[in-house]
Design an enzyme around this catalytic site. Structure first.
Site, PDB file in Angstrom:
ATOM      1  N   ASP A   1      40.997  32.664  42.309  1.00  0.00           N
ATOM      2  CA  ASP A   1      40.381  33.985  42.471  1.00  0.00           C
ATOM      3  C   ASP A   1      39.331  34.271  41.404  1.00  0.00           C
ATOM      4  OD1 ASP A   1      40.005  36.547  43.520  1.00  0.00           O
ATOM      5  OD2 ASP A   1      41.435  37.426  42.126  1.00  0.00           O
TER       6      ASP A   1
ATOM      7  N   HIS B   1      40.029  36.902  34.608  1.00  0.00           N
ATOM      8  CA  HIS B   1      38.905  37.071  35.537  1.00  0.00           C
ATOM      9  C   HIS B   1      38.650  38.496  36.026  1.00  0.00           C
ATOM     10  CE1 HIS B   1      42.191  35.786  38.439  1.00  0.00           C
ATOM     11  NE2 HIS B   1      41.752  36.856  39.039  1.00  0.00           N
TER      12      HIS B   1
ATOM     13  N   ASP C   1      47.188  39.404  39.026  1.00  0.00           N
ATOM     14  CA  ASP C   1      46.077  39.625  38.109  1.00  0.00           C
ATOM     15  C   ASP C   1      46.639  40.134  36.787  1.00  0.00           C
ATOM     16  OD1 ASP C   1      43.782  38.817  39.608  1.00  0.00           O
ATOM     17  OD2 ASP C   1      44.161  40.507  40.941  1.00  0.00           O
TER      18      ASP C   1
ATOM     19  N   HIS D   1      49.703  35.595  43.469  1.00  0.00           N
ATOM     20  CA  HIS D   1      48.620  35.796  42.511  1.00  0.00           C
ATOM     21  C   HIS D   1      48.835  37.123  41.804  1.00  0.00           C
ATOM     22  CE1 HIS D   1      44.666  35.350  40.789  1.00  0.00           C
ATOM     23  NE2 HIS D   1      44.325  36.547  41.211  1.00  0.00           N
TER      24      HIS D   1
HETATM   25 ZN   LIG Z   1      42.668  37.773  40.706  1.00  0.00          ZN
END
Ligand SMILES: [Zn+2]
Length: 1057
Positions: A372, A577, A262, A260
């Site tokens: 997430d 997000h 970001d 993951h």
């Molecule tokens: Zn995230």
């Protein structure tokens, strides 16, 4: 042969094995101490520091200075490039040789001009394999480059992970040497750790646990760390244990590599580009070494970055995608927030994403991937369906603070009834390490035992990137089929979902939104980002509409498809997000504001270009083009520009103009006739006297009353609302003895996640902000507009001014608000106690609305003490209600009869400056009789958000107004008009409509454009083979079910010549 175990004591046996593999204790004599053999320093180490993120070709030209292990470098966000010249000793022929590299900055190894592996201590990647087995004739000298970013895996927070970054942080190179690596020791260590995990995980009630422990104990007995020839016997003991298989009913775990990343969070967007390269090149290397390893990768934007910045790496990713090892998932441009983006923006996430995946990887994604994100809109199942997706993977609801979500595998039914299959990996994580503990948790924690016998297991370091390691793979491969544990297979998400689908009869269904009972502050934090989001969604809407009309009306007009794609991608990027949610560092917030500024300025240029094209070739004098971008008739008071920068009010268009309905591009002939003083010509003189705003009388007590014949607003001397009456019925909307427009301040100190969380207990700290009598003054004295304004000191540091405005003909009163906000850990809201009683309030969401309780009966009810909404919320009882509209807010709540809009927060981490400064926003209050649907609350909220446009027309504006579209039912909204992504001669439009009332509706769509053909299509604009519509008298008949979204492809006739 090993001696029979003499020990019967559980703890000593267990701890004996633990010490044998410990990296801390007894490494002088234990097995771990033998993992590496001989070592030697690198031949020459040199480096240079740069504040820039340089491309490789440029970096290697720079001046490298001598460097050594122990050197520190920085500050934060800089980059230190190392040149590593090394010579492998001849004596190491036949051995596996590693470059061992340890630094607290994230590193990327370059070899022969290409990135080859990430080196990140926090991601357990401290070793680069130079050779699996050094051959006699292999070159032993080599030069590598290591690009070390001055940030860790999770940025550079000062003192805690989510604290604002320390700008002065220094980083260090603590190890750089060559070493012989003993693969056989490594494999034994993996086995022993797994056996320990099984012994501990299954516990003393379980026979298999003892078998694991005694196998490990025997291995220690036979294994002499100094004598590698003893290792195979130990290995054989382990193999015998792991080769004892389970039964047919074993649960199957589908292990998929993941990382993951970001897209921006505790680091800037630009660092994410490098995080992708570091993480994915490492994954590629693992794919090469482990042909069965499958890695799932989401977010088209990140792939696009790597495509442009690392073309060599990108083509290898494509190669491994063909082999089925690198698996693009998700279908969206970024992993966006699941609450705040508009319905259309969510569609565009998929449109941009799926088209990218199709173009670059030959197929679209078949599963939506949002592990997430802070909650999931009830409209997502329908949007997924429309974008070719029936499967969804997430896990964030495991973060619920109050209620434990009852499923891991279930059907999710959205607002319109669309159903998708959802899987939450039962291990409640997307960053597994492959340990036995996690494998056992995946089985034990599964809430759908007996209904679903397959689970996902996403392994690899995540959030800041990093991804899987060889050790994780070694663990998972060893656990493929061992009695006492679930079966583990390296799988793709497609394999997992196929297995779940094939046995889905017993699955339960969850209806409505997936609300995350945490992070409810993200609806409010970073108000400027929220405002930019709403505003830019509007701008792109308006640009697409006007450009489409220009395309239809003008042969010369070129639809700005490429520019719009660029601007949309900026908006979609900001909807990541941790960006639109405001949970990012200051640097990211500033970059996001630049993206919005780009959209604003380019968007306005594109609006002008479309306006110019619409005016071209029409008779009539120059003037202003007044454009209504909404599909219904509007009569509103507008501020029209006057020469010299001033504005004056006009009522546009004037009532009684039958041509002014529909989605219309129009210019008032009167306006055009007197361009120098347009306002004078607006038909303000014809404003009907019966509905004119009467001069606001100021009473001696300092209160002010505004009245436009529709509503009557009474403000007390401090600006609070003491009465709001629907004039026709005389019905009062404000609760008896209460006041509305009451600002309230709360202490806002969460448990940890500062920018993210507002806790339930903040409600106990409510303090009304009281103004001073006499601050209320009359603004505009009637005519088309009546207004009053006041100042309010919120605290010693923060103040607010507000203009309360009531226009002729307008069913709502607006509150234009300016706040100078300088607070720490405070939360500002405004409250309206309504004279309405209902156990449910209604909130607008994407393409529709939903109800949430106004009481705290159960834990599921009170956990929603702070919720999100889009442009409006409404509290209605039979026959009457009160709606609260807004132009850029998302946080809201209704408790009892009090409607509350969340305005500003003041968190300090990860951005210590978040929300400090000046803010401007507008909310509006609309009392209504009947239902909010029949009263036009939805249309009013659109009007507030999409003001009429007054665009300078550089050439003669059309002398007569015209309407391009209108819809016969108020329940159906035309949301979007755009050029089709791909269309012959670029002369196809896409229209998107939705049913907004929650009803079955047949309606007519009137078109005045030269349309040749109309076909229903999906959200990705793929025509429905059975979707040809009959165009009769310029009308199309459309049928909707509640909250259904429909898209149409309109093929325009060839351009006029
Ligand atoms: Zn995230």
């Amino acid at each position: 042969m090993a001696a029979a175990p003499a020990l019967k004591h559980w703890r000593t046996t267990l701890e004996r094995v633990e010490k044998f593999v410990s990296p801390l204790y007894f490494t002088d004599c234990n097995l771990r101490g033998r993992l590496f053999g001989a070592s030697c320093p690198v031949a020459v180490l040199s480096s240079f520091l740069t504040p820039e993120r340089l491309p490789y070709q440029e970096a290697v030209q720079r001046d490298f200075r001598p460097a050594q292990v122990g050197d520190s470098f920085g500050p934060t966000w800089w980059t230190c490039w190392f040149r590593v010249e090394l010579t492998i000793p001849e004596a190491w022929v036949g051995q596996e040789v590693h470059l061992c590299w340890e630094s607290d900055g994230e590193g990327l190894v370059w070899r022969d001009g290409e990135p080859v592996q990430g080196l990140t201590k926090e991601g357990e990647k401290t070793s680069y394999v130079l050779t699996d087995r050094l051959g006699e004739r292999d070159p032993r000298s080599l030069t590598l480059y290591v690009e070390v970013a001055c940030n860790g895996l999770l940025g550079a927070g000062k003192g805690s992970m989510i604290a604002a970054p320390d700008p002065e942080k220094m980083f260090q190179l603590s190890r750089a040497e060559l070493a012989v690596f003993h693969r056989d020791v490594h494999m034994l260590l993996v086995d022993l750790e797994l056996l320990l995990g099984i012994a501990k995980g299954l516990g003393k009630d379980n026979q298999r646990s003892f078998q694991a422990l005694y196998t490990a104990n025997q291995m220690v007995n036979v294994c002499d760390p100094d004598q590698p020839e003893t290792f195979p016997v130990a290995q054989a003991l382990a193999s015998r244990f792991f080769g004892q298989h389970g039964g047919e009913s074993q649960h199957t775990i589908h292990a998929t590599g993941h990382c993951h990343i970001d897209t921006a969070w505790l680091w800037p967007f630009k660092e994410t580009v490098r995080k992708c390269a570091r993480s994915w090149v490492t994954a590629l290397q693992l794919m090469e070494r482990n042909p069965e390893f499958i890695f799932a990768c989401s977010q088209a934007q990140q792939l696009e970055w790597v495509k442009s910045r690392y073309p060599g790496l990108y083509s290898r990713l494509q190669e491994f995608a063909c082999r089925g090892q690198f698996v693009p998932v998700g279908g969206t441009w970024v992993e966006m927030d699941g609450n705040l983006p508009s319905g259309e923006a969510m569609v565009r996430q998929f449109l941009q994403g799926q088209n990218f995946f199709l173009q670059e990887f030959g197929k679209m994604c078949s599963e939506f991937w949002l592990p997430d994100t802070f909650g999931y809109s009830a409209q997502l199942p329908q949007i997924m369906h429309g974008c070719g997706i029936r499967r969804f993977l997430s896990q964030k609801l495991s973060w619920n603070l109050v209620n434990s979500f009852p499923h891991h595998t279930f059907f999710w039914e959205g607002l319109d009834g669309s159903r998708v299959l959802v899987h939450f990996p039962p291990g409640d994580s997307y960053g597994m390490q492959g340990s036995v503990e996690e494998v056992l948790k995946t089985v034990a924690n599964n809430r759908d035992k007996g209904r679903a016998n397959h689970s996902a297991f996403l392994f690899g370091f995540g959030d800041g990137g990093g991804g899987p390691t060889q050790t994780m793979l070694d663990r998972l491969k060893r656990l493929s089929n061992t009695d006492g544990l679930p079966r583990v297979q390296l799988s793709s998400p497609r394999q997992l979902f196929s297995a779940l689908e094939s046995d889905s009869e017993q699955l339960c269904t969850w209806v409505g939104e997936l609300f995350l009972e945490l992070h409810n502050g993200t609806y409010t934090t970073h108000a400027q980002i929220k405002k930019g989001n709403r505003e830019c969604e509007r701008i792109l809407h308006d640009v697409e509409l006007l450009s489409s009309l220009a395309l239809a009306r003008s042969a010369q007009f070129l639809y700005p498809a490429a520019q719009l794609q660029h601007l949309w991608r900026l908006l979609l990027l900001n909807q990541f997000h941790d960006v639109v949610t405001g949970s990012c560092i200051q640097m990211v917030a500033e970059e996001a504001m630049c993206h919005y500024e780009d959209i604003r300025s380019h968007g306005n240029t594109l609006l002008s270009a479309a306006a110019a094209a619409l005016c071209a070739g029409e008779p009539g004098p120059e003037g202003l083009l007044i454009v209504n971008t909404l599909p219904w008739k509007r009569t509103e008071v507008m501020a029209l520009p006057k020469p010299g920068g001033a504005h004056s009010l006009g009522l546009t268009p004037s009532p009684g103009d039958s041509a002014q309905h529909g989605l219309c591009s129009c210019s008032s002939p009167n306006l055009a006739a007197a361009p120098a003083a347009p306002a004078a010509c607006v038909r303000s003189a014809r404003a009907p006297t019966d509905s004119a705003s009467r001069p606001p009388p100021t009473k001696t007590d300092g209160s002010v009353t505004l009245d436009n014949g529709i509503i009557r607003v009474k403000l007390d001397p401090t600006g609070r609302l003491t009465s709001l009456v629907l004039v026709a019925s005389g019905r009062e909307a404000i609760a008896e003895g209460a006041v509305g427009n009451q600002f309230v301040l709360f202490d806002d100190v969460p448990l940890y996640w500062d920018a993210w969380d507002v806790m339930d207990y903040h409600l106990e700290t409510r303090k009304p902000v009281l103004g001073q009598a006499g601050t209320l003054a009359v603004g505009t004295e009637g005519g088309l507009r009546g207004s009053a304004w006041f100042l309010l000191q919120i605290s010693p540091n923060s103040r607010l001014s507000q203009e309360v405005v009531l226009d002729v003909g307008c069913p709502y009163v607006r509150f234009h608000t300016e706040v100078h906000w300088h607070e720490a850990h405070k939360f500002l809201k405004v409250e309206f106690p309504a004279r309405v009683r209902s156990s449910q309030a209604t909130y607008e969401i994407q393409f529709g609305h939903l109800q949430r309780p106004t009481h705290y009966n159960t834990s599921w009810d009170w956990a929603r003490f702070e919720v999100w909404a889009h442009r409006w919320m409404d509290l209605s009882e039979h026959g009457f209600g009160l709606a609260l509209l807004n132009d850029c807010k998302y946080g809201a709540s209704v408790r009892g009869s009090i409607l509350s809009l969340s305005l500003l927060r003041a968190p300090k981490a990860p951005d210590a400056t978040a929300d400090t400064g000046r803010h401007e926003f507008t909310y509006a209050l609309m009392p209504h009789k009947g239902s909010f649907q029949d009263a036009g609350v939805i249309q009013a909220a659109y009007s507030l958000n999409f003001p009429l446009l007054a665009l300078p027309a550089p050439s003669p504006a059309p002398a007569t107004s015209w309407s391009a579209f209108s819809v016969s039912s108020p329940a159906v909204l035309l949301e979007t008009v755009k050029q089709a992504e791909s269309s012959p001669q670029r002369r196809s439009l896409v229209l998107r409509l939705y049913e907004a009332h929650g009803s079955h509706v047949d309606c007519w769509l009137h078109l005045s454009l030269p349309v040749q053909e109309a076909i229903l299509c999906d959200l990705l604009e793929r025509p429905d083979p059975a979707g040809h519509l009959t165009l009769r008298d310029s009308r199309l008949k459309l049928t909707f079910s509640p909250f259904q979204v429909l898209s149409l492809l309109l093929v325009l006739q060839p351009p006029p010549h």
